[in-house]
Structures are given as C-alpha cells and as structure tokens.
Write a protein that holds these residues in place. Structure first.
Motif: not given
Length: 372
Positions: A125-133
């Motif tokens: 899920q690295l490139n999801t907004v949640k994980i990046l944020a």
C-alpha cells in the motif's frame, strides 16, 4: 534473537574498510587536537564491540520494536529542548546518567530502522495516499524537533535519508516525476527568496553561510573557515606535510581553522596527508557505501535492503557534503565526516548501523531452483 550464522557470510571487507577509515581519522584527530584523541579511540573500541554484538543478532527481531525506538527518539529530541546543553548558539546535546550525547545523530539510525519496518509492513500500500501521508507525518515530527535546535544541516541529511528509503521501498515513478516537477521550480523560488537582503526564512547565521559561499570577499568574516580550508588542502600537495608537523606555514598550526577535529577534519587530511591521503578517504568512503549496496542486493527481504541502502545513503551523502564544504563546493553546513571527524555519538551510532548491515549480510536471500 540470536541465531547461528555461517562465517563465510560475514563481510570482513566492510569491517576492514570501516576500521581503516576510523584509524586514519584517529591519527588525524590526534594531529588536529591531541586532547580528544583518546576519547575517539574509546569510541572506536566501544563501536567495534557494539557492532559485533548487533551483527550477531537477528535484525528482523529488533525491527519488532521499531515503534518503541521511534517514541524513544521523540522523547530524547524533546529532552534536548527541555534540558539540553547550549553550544555555539545551538541546543543539541543532553546528559543522562553522566552520559553526554547528541540525539539528532541517533535519529538517523532510528529513522532507518523504523522505516525499514514500516515500509516492509505496508509494502503493497506504499503508493496510497494514506500510507504516504502517514510516512511524511511520522518523518516530519523528528525533523521538526531537529530543525528547532536549530540544526538545519542534520535536518536536511535526515530528510534525504528518508527520501532514499522511500524511493528504494518502491515509490511510484509517476509520483517521483510529479514531485520533481513541483520541487525543482520551488527550490529555485526558495533560493531567490533567501538571497534577498531582508529575508526572514533563514536564521542570520544560515544566511551568512550561504552568502559567504557566494560572495566570500564581501562576507570575509563568515567565509574565512572555508577559504583557509581550501588553502590547507592545496598546501598539502601530493604527500602532505606529515602528521603532527611543526611547520610554521601550516594552516592548522596557525589556528586558522576553528574546530579542525570535527567539521573541517578533511582540511587537516589534505594538509598533512596530501592528495594521496585525501583521495584515500574518498576511496574508503566509496568502498563502504558500495559494500552496503552489495549486501542490500542479497538481503532476504525489503527491510534488510532498506537498512543497507539507508546506511549507504547516510554515509555517502554526509561524506559528500562534508568534503564539498571543506573544498568550497558547497556552503558551510556543519556535518561531520563519517568515521573520520571527532564525535563519540556519531562514531558509535555509525558502527551500530554497520552492525545491522553485517547482520543483513549474514541472512542472505535463499534462491530456489528456478532463480538465478
């Protein structure tokens, strides 16, 4: 926690490079400021012990405590603000139970370990907004505490380590290109703003360092260290003037470089060991970074790869910046030269990091019948 390993997987080359560079540093520190040489030798001995112990532990087991390390890091950085010692206008040191150390140096290693665990856990899920944020938020807290010390150079170095970890973890190239498209013009605007005479973005000493690099003749009081550093390196010629020399023409002997045992240790290397010594330092740093990358290629999982690449980024970037500062290619930043500059916190923490790299190397990826 402790496992049985094969001796043939132990990376003695990496240990040899690190030990050689540290010994060279000890010799030069003794010439630059003899009173602190014994402390550096103590740091070397302690670092070797810690390195060996960590190298024989299972890094996967240690990474289970990543959140604990992260919280400890935040607490130590807060304590710096509450009870830290003020030195040269900055508050970067604390003393606990008679032990005086610099938490911002320890932060670099803790961030490598924490994100090795974090990015491994959320790899898909690295490139999801949640994980990046979440990644940027968790990195931003220690970075904010470090920059408030104030210590902009360490903040930038730590931020670049985080960026390298994020890229190695598998950040989408689309995101990378998008960030570059925004950040490059932003940097240009930022530089144009800080070069204004009445700018309020940087502290006065930070502004002077940049202007002293750009216009040394106009800001001679702030540029003298780098000018004298270049003079010292050039005067060493091919073989240098020798360690502990008593030549009156020596820049070091004339006390023209303040704190020669730390930020400008490379100037002493150039003056006393000449071009040969200066290049030797660069080659050893390159070999250490290369070995970390080679170990990363054989790591059993993403977390091991991130630990090795994080250490490579730390040593490579910090070494590059320190040498650029000493040779006048970059503004004065105040970053130590890895394994060479005096500083027990920095030295022992680097050896701890090397211990983790060695342990990753002891647990190489196992290839199947169809693998190459």
């Amino acid at each position: 926690m402790l496992k049985q390993y094969r001796l043939r997987n132990y990376n003695f080359r990496l240990i040899l490079y690190v030990a050689a560079l540290t010994v060279l540093g000890i010799l030069v520190i003794g010439s630059a400021r003899e009173s602190v040489q014994n402390k550096q030798i103590l740091g070397f001995a302690l670092g070797l012990i810690v390195m060996v112990v960590i190298s024989l532990m299972d890094f996967s087991f240690i990474l289970r405590f990543s959140w604990l390390f992260y919280l400890l890091n935040i607490i130590l950085l807060i304590l710096v603000k509450v009870m830290g010692d003020k030195t040269n206008g900055s508050v970067r040191w604390i003393e606990i139970a008679g032990l005086r150390f610099q938490p911002s140096e320890l932060s670099k290693l803790i961030i490598i370990l924490f994100y090795a665990y974090f990015f491994m856990k959320y790899q898909e899920q690295l490139n999801t907004v949640k994980i990046l944020a979440a990644s940027f938020l968790l990195a931003g807290i220690p970075l904010l505490l470090i920059v408030k010390q104030p210590d902009l150079s360490t903040t930038i170095a730590t931020a670049l380590i985080f960026a390298a970890l994020l890229f190695i973890a598998g950040l989408s190239y689309k995101i990378v290109i998008g960030v570059l498209a925004v950040s490059i013009p932003s940097v240009v605007v930022f530089i144009s703003l800080i070069l204004q005479p009445n700018q309020k973005i940087l502290d006065d000493y930070q502004y002077k360092r940049i202007m002293a690099w750009l216009q040394p003749e106009k800001y001679a009081d702030a540029a003298y260290q780098q000018l004298n550093s270049k003079m010292a390196i050039g005067s060493g010629q091919l073989w240098g003037k020798g360690l502990n020399n008593s030549e009156i023409t020596s820049v070091k002997n004339g006390n023209f470089i303040s704190e020669p045992q730390t930020d400008f240790i490379y100037a002493i290397v150039g003056e006393e060991l000449g071009f040969v010594g200066a290049v030797t330092v660069i080659i050893l740093l390159f070999f250490i970074v290369l070995e970390c990358i080679l170990v990363a290629r054989k790591a059993k999982d993403l977390s091991g790869r991130l630990i090795c690449c994080g250490m490579a980024a730390w040593i490579g970037f910090q070494g590059f910046v320190n040498i650029c500062v000493a040779t006048g290619l970059m503004p004065n930043t105040g970053l130590p030269l890895p394994f060479v500059s005096y500083g027990l916190t920095s030295l022992v923490t680097l050896f701890m990091g090397i211990g983790f790299v060695l342990n990753v190397g002891l647990q190489p990826r196992k290839y199947g019948m169809g693998d190459t």
